[in-house]
Write an enzyme that holds these catalytic residues in place. Structure first.
Site, PDB file in Angstrom:
ATOM      1  N   LYS A 208     -16.202  10.184  30.502  1.00  0.00           N
ATOM      2  CA  LYS A 208     -17.314   9.364  31.173  1.00  0.00           C
ATOM      3  C   LYS A 208     -18.689   9.783  30.719  1.00  0.00           C
ATOM      4  O   LYS A 208     -19.686   8.748  30.454  1.00  0.00           O
ATOM      5  CB  LYS A 208     -17.239   9.239  33.206  1.00  0.00           C
ATOM      6  CG  LYS A 208     -15.403   8.183  32.543  1.00  0.00           C
ATOM      7  CD  LYS A 208     -15.011   7.582  32.419  1.00  0.00           C
ATOM      8  CE  LYS A 208     -14.005   7.607  32.840  1.00  0.00           C
ATOM      9  NZ  LYS A 208     -12.695   8.314  32.941  1.00  0.00           N
TER      10      LYS A 208
ATOM     11  N   TYR B 173       0.066   6.398  39.780  1.00  0.00           N
ATOM     12  CA  TYR B 173      -1.610   6.310  39.613  1.00  0.00           C
ATOM     13  C   TYR B 173      -2.279   7.448  40.466  1.00  0.00           C
ATOM     14  O   TYR B 173      -1.507   7.395  42.045  1.00  0.00           O
ATOM     15  CB  TYR B 173      -2.423   5.052  40.014  1.00  0.00           C
ATOM     16  CG  TYR B 173      -3.719   5.681  39.471  1.00  0.00           C
ATOM     17  CD1 TYR B 173      -4.187   6.488  38.188  1.00  0.00           C
ATOM     18  CD2 TYR B 173      -4.934   5.951  40.627  1.00  0.00           C
ATOM     19  CE1 TYR B 173      -5.287   7.224  38.614  1.00  0.00           C
ATOM     20  CE2 TYR B 173      -6.686   6.139  40.515  1.00  0.00           C
ATOM     21  CZ  TYR B 173      -6.581   7.036  39.590  1.00  0.00           C
ATOM     22  OH  TYR B 173      -7.684   7.109  39.204  1.00  0.00           O
TER      23      TYR B 173
ATOM     24  N   TYR C 130      -4.938  12.524  35.189  1.00  0.00           N
ATOM     25  CA  TYR C 130      -5.112  11.859  34.007  1.00  0.00           C
ATOM     26  C   TYR C 130      -4.345  13.100  33.454  1.00  0.00           C
ATOM     27  O   TYR C 130      -3.527  12.571  32.364  1.00  0.00           O
ATOM     28  CB  TYR C 130      -6.980  12.190  33.533  1.00  0.00           C
ATOM     29  CG  TYR C 130      -7.178  10.711  34.507  1.00  0.00           C
ATOM     30  CD1 TYR C 130      -6.648   9.720  34.087  1.00  0.00           C
ATOM     31  CD2 TYR C 130      -7.830  11.244  35.765  1.00  0.00           C
ATOM     32  CE1 TYR C 130      -7.143   8.940  35.101  1.00  0.00           C
ATOM     33  CE2 TYR C 130      -8.467   9.805  36.660  1.00  0.00           C
ATOM     34  CZ  TYR C 130      -8.147   9.065  36.515  1.00  0.00           C
ATOM     35  OH  TYR C 130      -9.160   8.172  37.204  1.00  0.00           O
TER      36      TYR C 130
HETATM   37  C1  LIG Z   1     -11.156   8.288  33.809  1.00  0.00           C
HETATM   38  C2  LIG Z   1     -10.563   9.294  32.859  1.00  0.00           C
HETATM   39  C3  LIG Z   1      -9.417   8.970  32.131  1.00  0.00           C
HETATM   40  C4  LIG Z   1      -9.338   7.623  31.372  1.00  0.00           C
HETATM   41  O1  LIG Z   1     -10.537   7.093  30.546  1.00  0.00           O
HETATM   42  P1  LIG Z   1      -9.996   5.369  30.703  1.00  0.00           P
HETATM   43  O2  LIG Z   1     -10.872   5.254  29.403  1.00  0.00           O
HETATM   44  O3  LIG Z   1     -10.777   4.735  31.413  1.00  0.00           O
HETATM   45  O4  LIG Z   1      -8.822   4.673  30.008  1.00  0.00           O
HETATM   46  C5  LIG Z   1      -8.748   9.913  31.706  1.00  0.00           C
HETATM   47  N1  LIG Z   1      -8.933  11.603  31.784  1.00  0.00           N
HETATM   48  C6  LIG Z   1      -9.973  11.190  32.521  1.00  0.00           C
HETATM   49  C7  LIG Z   1     -10.362  13.263  33.342  1.00  0.00           C
HETATM   50  C8  LIG Z   1     -10.189  10.420  33.222  1.00  0.00           C
HETATM   51  O5  LIG Z   1     -11.496  10.904  34.077  1.00  0.00           O
END
Ligand SMILES: *Cc1c(COP(=O)(O)O)cnc(C)c1O
Length: 337
Positions: A49, A258, A284
């Site tokens: 992010k 999720y 993730y």
């Molecule tokens: C938000 C996030 C993702 C996914 O990214 P997107 O751009 O929302 O698809 C992957 N890994 C981590 C650790 C995240 O925080």
């Protein structure tokens, strides 16, 4: 290039390292695995992010905003880094959060408060968008200038961060003298994926972009990725066209949904910790690595391939999932030489 003319603030530590994972490569029996360390972007604990927020906050400041408003689950990495970006640029921050799979005042939620964000809590994830619009309206009525960031910062502007990341990766590929067959990563709200797809097309790359779903069904994620890729091209003023059949998404490696832990995720997190001394996360990157392992076990990635695993961060959430790991990480036998 238009990319360099758009508003941007420096928030991330860039370029992030691209490291050969020698012991993990050996443990998996190939392909040759490199890890792109976007967990090292800084900004209060790292993650993908930070790259998006460089362009989003750049846009917010260009518009004269004085407060960031965004939303996510209680363990959202995006919200944590948005709170940090606001603190660093002197903006206020309001986060609309819904309960996560993992409860408790820990991990990202703890950091949100530490970073000075005002937290508004709603009961269900489906209520967040409406609550966020309401917060923005109240702020405007009070004379403030809110800048609203949708889920995950996944807009055409946010995804510019991953167009820039693609260029960075190509430069590293050239200086290492290594060509990559694929980049594998976790795809959640379409921003990272959309940006990478746009970057690959813009820079006419032969490297495949392979997203592993964080739990969303393929069709749902595909729609988000296509939308973001098109928005990104529009922001760049680039005449790029995308079609569904060129977007690779695997949703078969997170059937539990999720945020829900799985045995494959725990196995992946442990394996990478013990071969590389590297921390993944339960929501993730642990699932993306489980997916990468799945692609190897089903023969879709072979020892001849050279692959980049994009580590998108998320490590603070590990602490919110302590119970998931408590049952699976053995305390170890008493020490004996
Ligand atoms: C938000 C996030 C993702 C996914 O990214 P997107 O751009 O929302 O698809 C992957 N890994 C981590 C650790 C995240 O925080």
């Amino acid at each position: 290039m238009r990319l360099d003319d758009l508003p941007r603030v420096v928030l991330a530590h860039l370029p992030t390292p691209l490291e050969f994972a020698e012991r993990l490569t050996r443990a998996l029996g190939g392909p040759r695995l490199f890890i792109k360390r976007d967990d090292c972007t800084g900004l209060a604990g790292g993650g993908n992010k930070a790259r998006k927020l460089e362009f989003l906050v750049g846009d917010a400041l260009a518009q004269g905003a004085d407060v960031l408003v965004t939303e996510g689950g209680a363990q959202s990495n995006h919200c944590r880094q948005a709170a940090a970006a606001a603190a660093k640029t002197g903006l206020d921050c309001v986060l609309v959060l819904s309960p996560s799979q993992a409860p408790g005042f820990t991990g990202n939620l703890l950091l949100d408060h530490l970073l000075g964000a005002r937290v508004v809590t709603v009961e269900r994830a489906a209520d967040r968008a409406l609550a966020m619009a309401q917060v923005a309206r109240e702020l405007r009525e009070a004379g403030r200038r809110p800048y609203v960031i949708p889920t995950g910062g996944s807009t055409g502007i946010g995804a510019l961060g991953y167009v820039a990341a693609w260029r960075e990766l190509e430069e590293q590929s050239r200086s290492l003298g290594v060509a990559f067959d694929a980049v594998v990563f976790c795809s959640g709200s379409g921003g990272t994926h959309g940006g990478l797809v746009a970057g690959a097309k813009l820079f006419e790359s032969a490297t495949r972009v392979v997203g592993i779903s964080d739990g969303a069904p393929r069709a749902e994620l595909l729609e988000m990725v296509l939308r973001v890729a098109c928005e990104t091209a529009a922001v760049l003023g680039a005449p790029l066209v995308f079609s569904a059949d060129e977007i690779a998404i695997h949703d078969e490696y997170a059937p539990e949904g999720y945020g829900a832990p799985s045995a494959a995720m725990v196995e992946a997190v442990r394996l990478v910790a013990r071969t590389e001394g590297l921390l993944l996360d339960p929501v993730y990157t642990g699932k993306a690595m489980a997916g990468l392992i799945g692609l190897i076990r089903t023969g879709r990635l072979t020892p001849d391939h050279t692959v980049v695993f994009l580590h998108t961060g998320g490590t603070p959430a590990l602490f919110a999932y302590a119970e998931t790991f408590a049952g699976t990480v053995e305390p170890g036998a008493p020490w004996r030489a």
